[in-house]
Design a protein around this motif. Structure first.
Motif, PDB file in Angstrom:
ATOM      1  N   GLY A 178       0.875  -1.591  -0.080  1.00 34.33           N
ATOM      2  CA  GLY A 178      -0.056   0.054  -0.005  1.00 34.33           C
ATOM      3  C   GLY A 178       1.177   0.996  -0.141  1.00 34.33           C
ATOM      4  O   GLY A 178       0.506   2.011  -0.516  1.00 34.33           O
ATOM      5  N   ALA A 179       2.172   1.855   1.185  1.00 34.88           N
ATOM      6  CA  ALA A 179       2.444   2.486   0.290  1.00 34.88           C
ATOM      7  C   ALA A 179       3.531   2.798  -0.873  1.00 34.88           C
ATOM      8  O   ALA A 179       3.950   4.499  -1.022  1.00 34.88           O
ATOM      9  N   ALA A 180       3.774   1.816  -1.358  1.00 32.66           N
ATOM     10  CA  ALA A 180       4.808   1.799  -2.279  1.00 32.66           C
ATOM     11  C   ALA A 180       3.787   2.037  -3.299  1.00 32.66           C
ATOM     12  O   ALA A 180       3.991   3.040  -3.960  1.00 32.66           O
ATOM     13  N   VAL A 181       2.247   1.907  -3.266  1.00 34.65           N
ATOM     14  CA  VAL A 181       1.464   1.919  -4.399  1.00 34.65           C
ATOM     15  C   VAL A 181       0.869   3.701  -4.248  1.00 34.65           C
ATOM     16  O   VAL A 181       1.183   4.581  -5.471  1.00 34.65           O
ATOM     17  N   ALA A 182       0.499   3.890  -2.924  1.00 32.09           N
ATOM     18  CA  ALA A 182       0.822   5.537  -2.783  1.00 32.09           C
ATOM     19  C   ALA A 182       2.242   6.528  -2.941  1.00 32.09           C
ATOM     20  O   ALA A 182       1.493   7.311  -3.599  1.00 32.09           O
ATOM     21  N   LYS A 183       3.032   6.028  -2.796  1.00 33.04           N
ATOM     22  CA  LYS A 183       4.246   6.994  -3.569  1.00 33.04           C
ATOM     23  C   LYS A 183       4.045   6.818  -4.846  1.00 33.04           C
ATOM     24  O   LYS A 183       4.858   7.782  -5.603  1.00 33.04           O
ATOM     25  N   ARG A 184       3.727   5.886  -5.334  1.00 32.04           N
ATOM     26  CA  ARG A 184       4.338   5.638  -6.907  1.00 32.04           C
ATOM     27  C   ARG A 184       2.858   6.435  -7.831  1.00 32.04           C
ATOM     28  O   ARG A 184       3.343   7.322  -8.457  1.00 32.04           O
ATOM     29  N   LEU A 185       2.044   6.141  -7.326  1.00 29.69           N
ATOM     30  CA  LEU A 185       0.732   7.650  -8.002  1.00 29.69           C
ATOM     31  C   LEU A 185       0.804   9.184  -7.730  1.00 29.69           C
ATOM     32  O   LEU A 185       0.427   9.579  -8.503  1.00 29.69           O
ATOM     33  N   ALA A 186       1.288   9.281  -6.398  1.00 32.51           N
ATOM     34  CA  ALA A 186       2.044  10.329  -6.106  1.00 32.51           C
ATOM     35  C   ALA A 186       2.852  10.983  -7.249  1.00 32.51           C
ATOM     36  O   ALA A 186       2.979  11.923  -7.424  1.00 32.51           O
ATOM     37  N   ALA A 187       3.758  10.235  -7.641  1.00 34.60           N
ATOM     38  CA  ALA A 187       5.254  10.260  -8.346  1.00 34.60           C
ATOM     39  C   ALA A 187       4.635  10.291  -9.902  1.00 34.60           C
ATOM     40  O   ALA A 187       4.564  11.230 -10.291  1.00 34.60           O
ATOM     41  N   ALA A 220      12.754 -17.040 -11.184  1.00 29.11           N
ATOM     42  CA  ALA A 220      14.490 -16.587  -9.765  1.00 29.11           C
ATOM     43  C   ALA A 220      14.113 -15.367  -8.849  1.00 29.11           C
ATOM     44  O   ALA A 220      15.748 -15.280  -8.556  1.00 29.11           O
ATOM     45  N   ARG A 221      12.739 -14.916  -8.215  1.00 33.21           N
ATOM     46  CA  ARG A 221      13.090 -13.897  -7.628  1.00 33.21           C
ATOM     47  C   ARG A 221      12.330 -13.428  -6.597  1.00 33.21           C
ATOM     48  O   ARG A 221      11.140 -14.163  -7.391  1.00 33.21           O
ATOM     49  N   THR A 222      11.907 -13.235  -5.334  1.00 35.56           N
ATOM     50  CA  THR A 222      10.501 -12.639  -4.804  1.00 35.56           C
ATOM     51  C   THR A 222      10.347 -11.750  -5.143  1.00 35.56           C
ATOM     52  O   THR A 222      11.074 -10.424  -5.575  1.00 35.56           O
ATOM     53  N   GLY A 223       8.683 -11.189  -5.119  1.00 38.08           N
ATOM     54  CA  GLY A 223       8.897  -9.528  -5.352  1.00 38.08           C
ATOM     55  C   GLY A 223       8.778  -8.782  -4.531  1.00 38.08           C
ATOM     56  O   GLY A 223       9.353  -9.268  -3.133  1.00 38.08           O
ATOM     57  N   VAL A 224       8.818  -7.635  -5.088  1.00 28.41           N
ATOM     58  CA  VAL A 224       9.129  -6.555  -3.810  1.00 28.41           C
ATOM     59  C   VAL A 224       7.488  -5.232  -4.567  1.00 28.41           C
ATOM     60  O   VAL A 224       6.633  -5.829  -5.644  1.00 28.41           O
ATOM     61  N   PRO A 225       7.245  -4.458  -3.448  1.00 22.75           N
ATOM     62  CA  PRO A 225       5.860  -4.175  -3.230  1.00 22.75           C
ATOM     63  C   PRO A 225       6.004  -2.747  -4.664  1.00 22.75           C
ATOM     64  O   PRO A 225       5.143  -2.346  -4.994  1.00 22.75           O
ATOM     65  N   ASN A 226       7.238  -2.636  -5.711  1.00 18.47           N
ATOM     66  CA  ASN A 226       7.316  -1.736  -6.012  1.00 18.47           C
ATOM     67  C   ASN A 226       6.569  -2.648  -7.575  1.00 18.47           C
ATOM     68  O   ASN A 226       6.486  -2.141  -8.769  1.00 18.47           O
ATOM     69  N   ASP A 227       7.012  -3.561  -7.399  1.00 13.33           N
ATOM     70  CA  ASP A 227       6.411  -4.581  -8.287  1.00 13.33           C
ATOM     71  C   ASP A 227       4.882  -4.510  -8.888  1.00 13.33           C
ATOM     72  O   ASP A 227       4.172  -4.546 -10.144  1.00 13.33           O
ATOM     73  N   ILE A 228       4.136  -4.127  -7.563  1.00 13.79           N
ATOM     74  CA  ILE A 228       3.114  -4.564  -7.611  1.00 13.79           C
ATOM     75  C   ILE A 228       2.778  -2.981  -7.875  1.00 13.79           C
ATOM     76  O   ILE A 228       1.484  -2.865  -8.748  1.00 13.79           O
ATOM     77  N   ALA A 229       3.189  -1.606  -7.375  1.00 17.76           N
ATOM     78  CA  ALA A 229       2.695  -0.649  -7.488  1.00 17.76           C
ATOM     79  C   ALA A 229       3.146  -0.204  -8.890  1.00 17.76           C
ATOM     80  O   ALA A 229       1.809   0.874  -9.599  1.00 17.76           O
ATOM     81  N   HIS A 230       4.181  -1.054  -9.673  1.00 20.04           N
ATOM     82  CA  HIS A 230       3.758  -0.431 -11.199  1.00 20.04           C
ATOM     83  C   HIS A 230       3.013  -0.846 -11.964  1.00 20.04           C
ATOM     84  O   HIS A 230       1.738  -0.279 -13.223  1.00 20.04           O
ATOM     85  N   ALA A 231       2.538  -2.090 -11.457  1.00 19.98           N
ATOM     86  CA  ALA A 231       0.934  -2.680 -12.094  1.00 19.98           C
ATOM     87  C   ALA A 231       0.066  -1.512 -12.225  1.00 19.98           C
ATOM     88  O   ALA A 231      -1.032  -1.475 -13.110  1.00 19.98           O
ATOM     89  N   VAL A 232      -0.188  -1.293 -10.199  1.00 18.77           N
ATOM     90  CA  VAL A 232      -1.279  -0.643 -10.624  1.00 18.77           C
ATOM     91  C   VAL A 232      -1.345   1.065 -10.847  1.00 18.77           C
ATOM     92  O   VAL A 232      -2.230   1.424 -12.156  1.00 18.77           O
ATOM     93  N   SER A 233       0.077   1.141 -11.250  1.00 19.82           N
ATOM     94  CA  SER A 233       0.000   2.508 -12.132  1.00 19.82           C
ATOM     95  C   SER A 233      -0.567   2.364 -13.418  1.00 19.82           C
ATOM     96  O   SER A 233      -1.014   3.068 -14.557  1.00 19.82           O
ATOM     97  N   LEU A 240      -4.818  -9.698 -13.273  1.00 18.51           N
ATOM     98  CA  LEU A 240      -3.227 -10.064 -13.860  1.00 18.51           C
ATOM     99  C   LEU A 240      -2.572 -10.218 -12.312  1.00 18.51           C
ATOM    100  O   LEU A 240      -2.569  -9.503 -11.236  1.00 18.51           O
ATOM    101  N   TYR A 241      -2.118 -11.500 -12.389  1.00 16.78           N
ATOM    102  CA  TYR A 241      -1.657 -12.480 -11.831  1.00 16.78           C
ATOM    103  C   TYR A 241       0.453 -11.392 -11.778  1.00 16.78           C
ATOM    104  O   TYR A 241       0.838 -11.771 -12.806  1.00 16.78           O
ATOM    105  N   VAL A 242       0.671 -10.712 -10.933  1.00 10.43           N
ATOM    106  CA  VAL A 242       2.151 -10.667 -10.835  1.00 10.43           C
ATOM    107  C   VAL A 242       2.805 -11.014  -9.194  1.00 10.43           C
ATOM    108  O   VAL A 242       2.357 -11.047  -8.762  1.00 10.43           O
TER     109      VAL A 242
END
Length: 251
Positions: free
Chosen positions: A17-26, A215-228, A243-245
């Protein structure tokens, strides 16, 4: 602020949620940072303001009808009329079926399903009035089934049906409704799961990464990008989708 669109992100005090909020603000949105933990939400709002964005922190229990009405009304008055909603708030109360209490079941349903319903119902009035809107619901790969998560999996699967139905109802008003189903994302919630299992978080992440095609786990910014993408102007012909991220078809 008249030309700036207003976005609401629930459960925005930390993690996805925090990553999404910051991405949408950007991306240029003014963002209402909603969370049960208002002091933590204020820290996210302050970070957005420090970065040159515009944000408002609002403490609210999204499963409470009167609380939701008051929160959205406050946002409309103090920030502007919201036309983007990201239903991200969520909790887990994991247990096998025979150990799961009614309270564990109800708590998860109330936040994920009731909360998303109440928020969407309240915000859609602004969207339909303006003839433009975006709703993004956070589902999960757990919607496909996950041992020990009968409540969470059911709620996340329910959000997919909710998404598709709202897409049908609201499309003619210029409103799109989509869902994102994250796989394993590095957050406080997944760290707490590792701790509960008695496994160091790095070890827990490495074991999960070994099962994920990229071969890696996801990070919040991966989801924020999809929301964007989903809330963007150019995504207006994409609606009712999940969308499966997750770093692969299922991870």
């Amino acid at each position: 602020m008249s030309n700036v669109r207003i976005a609401i992100v629930t459960g925005a005090a930390r993690g996805i949620g925090a990553a999404v909020a910051k991405r949408l603000a950007a991306d240029g949105f003014a963002v209402a940072v909603l969370d049960l933990d208002e002091p933590a939400a204020k820290l996210v709002a302050e970070a957005i303001e420090t970065s040159g964005g515009h944000a408002l922190a609002v403490g609210v229990d999204i499963s409470d009808e009167s609380g939701v009405k008051a929160a959205v009304q406050r946002i409309g008055e103090e920030l502007g009329e919201p036309t983007v909603l990201v239903n991200n708030a969520g909790i887990i109360r994991d247990n096998l079926l025979f150990k799961m209490s009614v309270d564990d079941w109800d708590a998860v349903m109330n936040v994920h399903l009731r909360g998303s319903f109440l928020m969407s119902r309240e915000v859609q009035a602004y969207m339909t009035k303006s003839g433009w809107g975006r709703i993004v619901n956070l589902s999960s790969t757990s919607a496909l089934g996950n041992k020990g998560q009968a409540n969470y999996a059911s709620a996340k699967a329910g959000l997919q049906g909710f998404t598709k139905t709202l897409a049908l109802e609201l499309g003619k008003f210029g409103v799109t409704v989509n869902a994102i189903a994250p796989g394993f994302i590095e957050t406080e919630m997944t760290a707490a799961t590792a701790q509960r299992m008695g496994v160091p978080f790095e070890e827990f992440k490495n074991a999960r990464a070994a099962q994920i095609p990229v071969a890696r786990t996801g990070v919040p910014n991966d989801i924020a990008h999809a929301v964007s993408f989903f809330v963007s102007e150019d995504a207006g012909f994409v609606s009712g989708q999940v969308l499966y991220v997750a770093g692969g078809p299922r991870a």
